[in-house]
Structures are given as C-alpha cells and as structure tokens.
Design a protein around this motif. Structure first.
Motif, PDB file in Angstrom:
ATOM      1  N   ALA A  16       0.845  -1.203   0.000  1.00 14.80           N
ATOM      2  CA  ALA A  16       0.000   0.000   0.000  1.00 14.80           C
ATOM      3  C   ALA A  16       0.874   1.245   0.000  1.00 14.80           C
ATOM      4  O   ALA A  16       1.842   1.346   0.760  1.00 14.80           O
ATOM      5  CB  ALA A  16      -0.912  -0.003   1.224  1.00 14.80           C
ATOM      6  N   GLU A  17       0.499   2.196  -0.863  1.00 10.71           N
ATOM      7  CA  GLU A  17       1.213   3.479  -0.919  1.00 10.71           C
ATOM      8  C   GLU A  17       0.403   4.462  -1.751  1.00 10.71           C
ATOM      9  O   GLU A  17      -0.110   4.103  -2.822  1.00 10.71           O
ATOM     10  CB  GLU A  17       2.604   3.287  -1.539  1.00 10.71           C
ATOM     11  N   ARG A  18       0.269   5.669  -1.248  1.00  6.76           N
ATOM     12  CA  ARG A  18      -0.410   6.759  -1.964  1.00  6.76           C
ATOM     13  C   ARG A  18      -1.786   6.332  -2.509  1.00  6.76           C
ATOM     14  O   ARG A  18      -2.119   6.586  -3.672  1.00  6.76           O
ATOM     15  CB  ARG A  18       0.472   7.290  -3.091  1.00  6.76           C
ATOM     16  N   GLY A  19      -2.564   5.674  -1.672  1.00  2.95           N
ATOM     17  CA  GLY A  19      -3.926   5.318  -2.052  1.00  2.95           C
ATOM     18  C   GLY A  19      -4.057   4.056  -2.879  1.00  2.95           C
ATOM     19  O   GLY A  19      -5.167   3.690  -3.273  1.00  2.95           O
ATOM     20  N   LEU A  20      -2.954   3.387  -3.156  1.00  6.25           N
ATOM     21  CA  LEU A  20      -2.980   2.145  -3.919  1.00  6.25           C
ATOM     22  C   LEU A  20      -2.810   0.958  -2.983  1.00  6.25           C
ATOM     23  O   LEU A  20      -1.988   0.992  -2.062  1.00  6.25           O
ATOM     24  CB  LEU A  20      -1.864   2.123  -4.965  1.00  6.25           C
ATOM     25  N   VAL A  21      -3.555  -0.105  -3.221  1.00  2.00           N
ATOM     26  CA  VAL A  21      -3.434  -1.338  -2.441  1.00  2.00           C
ATOM     27  C   VAL A  21      -3.494  -2.516  -3.395  1.00  2.00           C
ATOM     28  O   VAL A  21      -4.443  -2.620  -4.203  1.00  2.00           O
ATOM     29  CB  VAL A  21      -4.557  -1.476  -1.388  1.00  2.00           C
ATOM     30  N   ARG A  31      -8.732  -4.109  -7.774  1.00  2.00           N
ATOM     31  CA  ARG A  31     -10.173  -3.883  -7.814  1.00  2.00           C
ATOM     32  C   ARG A  31     -10.948  -5.190  -7.948  1.00  2.00           C
ATOM     33  O   ARG A  31     -12.165  -5.205  -7.784  1.00  2.00           O
ATOM     34  CB  ARG A  31     -10.516  -2.958  -8.984  1.00  2.00           C
ATOM     35  N   GLU A  32     -10.252  -6.246  -8.293  1.00  3.46           N
ATOM     36  CA  GLU A  32     -10.829  -7.580  -8.273  1.00  3.46           C
ATOM     37  C   GLU A  32      -9.679  -8.568  -8.083  1.00  3.46           C
ATOM     38  O   GLU A  32      -8.514  -8.237  -8.319  1.00  3.46           O
ATOM     39  CB  GLU A  32     -11.595  -7.897  -9.554  1.00  3.46           C
ATOM     40  N   CYS A  33     -10.000  -9.780  -7.627  1.00  4.08           N
ATOM     41  CA  CYS A  33      -8.970 -10.805  -7.464  1.00  4.08           C
ATOM     42  C   CYS A  33      -9.637 -12.171  -7.519  1.00  4.08           C
ATOM     43  O   CYS A  33     -10.631 -12.411  -6.832  1.00  4.08           O
ATOM     44  CB  CYS A  33      -8.214 -10.640  -6.147  1.00  4.08           C
ATOM     45  N   HIS A  34      -9.044 -13.060  -8.320  1.00  5.57           N
ATOM     46  CA  HIS A  34      -9.606 -14.384  -8.502  1.00  5.57           C
ATOM     47  C   HIS A  34      -8.806 -15.459  -7.771  1.00  5.57           C
ATOM     48  O   HIS A  34      -9.067 -16.645  -7.960  1.00  5.57           O
ATOM     49  CB  HIS A  34      -9.700 -14.708  -9.995  1.00  5.57           C
ATOM     50  N   LEU A  57      -7.526 -14.635  -4.177  1.00 10.65           N
ATOM     51  CA  LEU A  57      -7.728 -14.421  -2.751  1.00 10.65           C
ATOM     52  C   LEU A  57      -9.056 -14.990  -2.281  1.00 10.65           C
ATOM     53  O   LEU A  57     -10.079 -14.920  -2.981  1.00 10.65           O
ATOM     54  CB  LEU A  57      -7.686 -12.927  -2.415  1.00 10.65           C
ATOM     55  N   HIS A  58      -9.058 -15.523  -1.061  1.00  7.16           N
ATOM     56  CA  HIS A  58     -10.304 -15.924  -0.417  1.00  7.16           C
ATOM     57  C   HIS A  58     -11.197 -14.691  -0.292  1.00  7.16           C
ATOM     58  O   HIS A  58     -10.714 -13.586  -0.015  1.00  7.16           O
ATOM     59  CB  HIS A  58      -9.994 -16.501   0.966  1.00  7.16           C
ATOM     60  N   PRO A  59     -12.513 -14.834  -0.500  1.00  4.46           N
ATOM     61  CA  PRO A  59     -13.404 -13.662  -0.422  1.00  4.46           C
ATOM     62  C   PRO A  59     -13.282 -12.882   0.875  1.00  4.46           C
ATOM     63  O   PRO A  59     -13.440 -11.651   0.875  1.00  4.46           O
ATOM     64  CB  PRO A  59     -14.802 -14.288  -0.569  1.00  4.46           C
ATOM     65  N   ALA A  60     -12.987 -13.553   1.989  1.00  4.96           N
ATOM     66  CA  ALA A  60     -12.845 -12.850   3.271  1.00  4.96           C
ATOM     67  C   ALA A  60     -11.655 -11.897   3.259  1.00  4.96           C
ATOM     68  O   ALA A  60     -11.685 -10.842   3.913  1.00  4.96           O
ATOM     69  CB  ALA A  60     -12.709 -13.855   4.415  1.00  4.96           C
ATOM     70  N   LEU A  61     -10.594 -12.251   2.524  1.00  2.46           N
ATOM     71  CA  LEU A  61      -9.432 -11.361   2.417  1.00  2.46           C
ATOM     72  C   LEU A  61      -9.706 -10.238   1.428  1.00  2.46           C
ATOM     73  O   LEU A  61      -9.417  -9.066   1.697  1.00  2.46           O
ATOM     74  CB  LEU A  61      -8.192 -12.148   1.985  1.00  2.46           C
ATOM     75  N   PHE A  62     -10.271 -10.588   0.265  1.00  2.00           N
ATOM     76  CA  PHE A  62     -10.514  -9.556  -0.742  1.00  2.00           C
ATOM     77  C   PHE A  62     -11.500  -8.508  -0.243  1.00  2.00           C
ATOM     78  O   PHE A  62     -11.395  -7.326  -0.591  1.00  2.00           O
ATOM     79  CB  PHE A  62     -11.025 -10.184  -2.040  1.00  2.00           C
ATOM     80  N   ALA A  63     -12.452  -8.913   0.599  1.00  2.00           N
ATOM     81  CA  ALA A  63     -13.450  -7.967   1.110  1.00  2.00           C
ATOM     82  C   ALA A  63     -12.825  -6.840   1.909  1.00  2.00           C
ATOM     83  O   ALA A  63     -13.448  -5.784   2.087  1.00  2.00           O
ATOM     84  CB  ALA A  63     -14.476  -8.705   1.964  1.00  2.00           C
ATOM     85  N   LEU A  64     -11.584  -7.026   2.369  1.00  2.80           N
ATOM     86  CA  LEU A  64     -10.918  -5.994   3.172  1.00  2.80           C
ATOM     87  C   LEU A  64     -10.104  -5.014   2.331  1.00  2.80           C
ATOM     88  O   LEU A  64      -9.641  -3.999   2.856  1.00  2.80           O
ATOM     89  CB  LEU A  64      -9.997  -6.648   4.201  1.00  2.80           C
ATOM     90  N   VAL A  65      -9.926  -5.300   1.046  1.00  2.00           N
ATOM     91  CA  VAL A  65      -9.036  -4.460   0.238  1.00  2.00           C
ATOM     92  C   VAL A  65      -9.547  -3.029   0.144  1.00  2.00           C
ATOM     93  O   VAL A  65      -8.814  -2.059   0.417  1.00  2.00           O
ATOM     94  CB  VAL A  65      -8.842  -5.068  -1.163  1.00  2.00           C
ATOM     95  N   ALA A  66     -10.797  -2.837  -0.242  1.00  2.00           N
ATOM     96  CA  ALA A  66     -11.344  -1.481  -0.364  1.00  2.00           C
ATOM     97  C   ALA A  66     -11.386  -0.762   0.987  1.00  2.00           C
ATOM     98  O   ALA A  66     -10.977   0.413   1.081  1.00  2.00           O
ATOM     99  CB  ALA A  66     -12.731  -1.530  -1.001  1.00  2.00           C
ATOM    100  N   PRO A  67     -11.859  -1.398   2.077  1.00  2.00           N
ATOM    101  CA  PRO A  67     -11.820  -0.721   3.379  1.00  2.00           C
ATOM    102  C   PRO A  67     -10.400  -0.369   3.829  1.00  2.00           C
ATOM    103  O   PRO A  67     -10.187   0.692   4.431  1.00  2.00           O
ATOM    104  CB  PRO A  67     -12.461  -1.748   4.325  1.00  2.00           C
ATOM    105  N   LEU A  68      -9.431  -1.230   3.528  1.00  2.00           N
ATOM    106  CA  LEU A  68      -8.042  -0.920   3.889  1.00  2.00           C
ATOM    107  C   LEU A  68      -7.521   0.275   3.098  1.00  2.00           C
ATOM    108  O   LEU A  68      -6.770   1.110   3.624  1.00  2.00           O
ATOM    109  CB  LEU A  68      -7.148  -2.142   3.643  1.00  2.00           C
ATOM    110  N   ARG A  69      -7.910   0.360   1.840  1.00  2.00           N
ATOM    111  CA  ARG A  69      -7.508   1.512   1.023  1.00  2.00           C
ATOM    112  C   ARG A  69      -8.010   2.813   1.675  1.00  2.00           C
ATOM    113  O   ARG A  69      -7.254   3.791   1.808  1.00  2.00           O
ATOM    114  CB  ARG A  69      -8.070   1.362  -0.396  1.00  2.00           C
TER     115      ARG A  69
END
Length: 388
Positions: free
Chosen positions: A105-110, A124-127, A129-141
């Motif tokens: 993560a850096e400057r708004g990118l994750v 913005r999508e991932c095929h 990662l487990h859905p439980a992990l991917f669900a955190l990407v946008a909130p972490l950003r």
C-alpha cells in the motif's frame, strides 16, 4: 508457424522450433511474426489486472495445461539430476481459496506489485484471494488514505479460525486518533486481530480472543504473519501425502515443523524441530494442552542438523524445508539408517538436488505428489515419499 508444446519455468510458452512466447499455452500456434493464435488450452484470463499484476502469471492456461505445467516443473528438475519417479495427478487449489497474502500500500494504492517491478497494481478484483481477504481491500484503502503512513506499508492478511488476522508493517502516525481508527476498523470488519510492526516487531492493537489455526483438530496459537499453507485444499493434499509416506511409523521426526501442520496430523510419537521460536512455542503450547505426544526442540537445522545417530532413533522422517532446501540435513539423512522419508518442498530445483544426494546414499524416490496451491502462478509445491 510453430506449435507451443510446453510452458517454461518462468511462464513463457515454448514452441517446437525453440522460440519462447509470453502468455502462450500448449497447443497455441506461434506465427513467424511472433503472434499467438490461441489453441484449445488457451483461456480468456478472468481478471482485468492480468498480466500487469504480479500475483498471477498463468491465467491464460486452462486447468489441464496448468496442472501439466506444475507436474512438468517437477519432472524437469528431477530429469536434470537424472532421477525418474512416478508423478501423481496434480492437486490444484480452486480459484478464490488463498487464505494468506502480502499486499502493498502506498499513496492510495493497495494490491500486489506488478510483475518484475515495485509498482503497485491497485486491486479492484482478485480471482485467487479468499473472499474474506478480498473484502478488506477497499476498506483498507480507505483506512490508509485516512492514516497516511510514512512511505510504503505491507499488509499481511491471514484467514485464521476467528476471522482475518491483519498485520500492518509500516510507520503509522502516533496518537489517540490513529489508535482509535485502527480499533474502529477492527471492530467494523470483525477482524480476529490487528497488529502493527513499525520496525520493532509486531504490536497487537486488537485481539478480542486468542487467534488460532486448527491442524488435525488441534487449535494452535497463530503468531502475527506466521507461515501457513496458502490454501486449505493445498494443506490437505500435502498432509494426506505425508501421512501416507509415514504410514505405520511409531516414532517420527518432523523437521522444519513450523506451527505443526504435519506434526499434529501424524499418529504415534513425534519429535518436532524448528528454528522459528514463536512458531515452536505455539506448537509446544497447543500439543501440551491437547495432550498430544509431540516433543518440541528449538533448533536451527541449517547450523545444527540432526546427526545420523539422532535420526536412527526414528522410524520415519518428515522434512519440510524453506526454498533453499535442506542440504546439511540431507547429508546426515543419506548416511543414516532410517528407512522412510516424506519430503515436502516449495522448490523443485532444491528438492531435486537434495533427492540426488539421498539417492547416492541408497534412498529411492517412490512417488511425487505435485501441488498447485498458488493458483495461476509459477510457484510449485510437492510432497514425495522416499524409502530404502
């Protein structure tokens, strides 16, 4: 015109005439101009980020050709050492099952970094990662845009029994507002734990109940960012192979035991040797609480491998070294009298090198179980049975 006949170790297609072509699958046609005409094993990549994202290199392969790639990596490494052994069908983990990952993560990118680069591909999508992990990407950003860490941060995500375990490696701001933001994030997303490592080791900021992972029915405390097999399916395939290779052994030594993935799944009495203190202490505590017959020792098996005299006390050995292999320990195994070995590896090249040493010492490679748990990547794992 030339037909692509296989995929090389780094993911390029190899044609009959020896030319290499990126993103080519077996059965594709390579024109004289270098263009690829898709064949029967060339599938449309499912993710918009492919091939920029370094998380996957082989999304253009269908399952049949990807399974063949995993097996071919192992067969090629063994052939280079003049070793032949039966390869079982590849055990592939399904898409969206990866339960641990390190994002940047850096400057708004994750996201993962681009192939061969430090640039972050904003996920913005991932095929994989487990859905439980991917669900955190946008909130972490959003969280990191609010906290504004100094420089790049690493996000270690692991799916534990209690939910997602998050370790942030980076320099986050001090103060009450930042601390409350982390706690609020953990509560809002039902995290199992959130910890921060600013260079002095992980510091837990939220852990409502002890975080654990379960192996063979035994919960084991999970240190932050500890090693865990990438998928539950991959772990199951490796454990099944190890159990088969060690079947009937009353006393077993599990070397490079980690948290006890194999030690806790094995019957009989088990000695577990491991150099990572946190992992070994977790295994020791879990085995004691569950009253499992596992004896642990904190031991650097590179600097102080088990001697032949120590090895000869066991009916079977389980060996699961890091990518570099176990050259020092294998030398002792080659000279020992122990008759059965289960070797788990994440590097076909070091596995083949070590197997050659063992074969020179009188061992025989009985079979190899290829495992592809890093879906669509060039990373290959295996479990093998050796005897004499």
């Amino acid at each position: 015109m030339s037909t692509i006949v296989r995929v090389a170790a780094r993911g390029d297609g190899v044609a009959e005439d020896g030319r290499h072509a990126p993103f080519a699958a077996p059965g594709d046609t390579l024109t004289e101009a270098g263009e690829i005409i898709p064949g029967p094993h060339h599938q449309p990549p499912p993710c918009r980020h492919f091939p920029q994202c370094g998380g996957c290199q082989l999304q253009h392969l269908d399952d049949e050709s990807y399974a063949a790639f995993v097996a071919d990596r192992i067969a090629t490494a063994l052939a280079a050492q003049s070793i032949d052994a039966p390869l079982r069908p590849t055990a592939l983990s399904p898409p969206r099952t990866r339960r641990r990952a390190t994002l940047h993560a850096e400057r708004g990118l994750v996201g993962f970094t681009a192939e061969g680069s430090h640039a972050i591909v904003d996920m913005r999508e991932c095929h994989v990662l487990h859905p439980a992990l991917f669900a955190l990407v946008a909130p972490l950003r959003a969280l990191l845009q609010r906290l504004r860490p100094k420089g790049r941060a690493e996000l270690h995500l692991t799916l534990a029994d209690q939910g997602v375990d998050l370790l942030i490696r980076g320099r986050l701001p001090d103060g009450l507002a930042a601390a409350e933001a982390l706690t609020g994030f953990a509560q809002a997303h039902a995290l199992a734990r959130i910890a921060v490592d600013d260079g002095y080791g992980p510091e837990t900021r939220w852990e409502p109940q002890p975080v654990a992972v379960t192996f063979a029915g035994t919960p084991v405390p999970l240190p932050p960012a500890a090693f865990l097999q990438a998928t539950a399916e991959g772990e199951a395939a490796l454990v099944a192979a190890v159990r088969e290779a060690a079947e009937g052994a009353a006393t077993i030594a599990d070397l490079f035991a980690g948290l006890g993935t194999f030690a806790l799944a094995l019957p009989g009495r088990v000695y577990a040797g491991e150099g990572a203190r946190d992992a070994l202490l977790a295994l020791k505590a879990a085995a004691a609480l569950a009253r499992r017959p596992v004896v642990t020792e904190h031991r650097d098996l590179f600097r102080r491998p088990l001697t032949t005299a120590e090895l000869d006390r066991f009916d079977a050995i389980v060996l699961d070294p890091p990518r570099a292999g176990a050259r020092e320990q294998v030398a002792q195994l080659a000279a020992s009298k122990v008759a059965r070995l289960a070797y788990v590896s994440c590097n076909p090249s070091s596995f083949a090198r070590d197997t050659a040493t063992l074969c020179e010492g009188g061992w025989r490679l009985d079979w190899v179980q290829p495992v592809g748990q890093f879906r669509w990547s060039t990373h290959v794992e295996l479990a093998a049975a050796l005897s004499r």
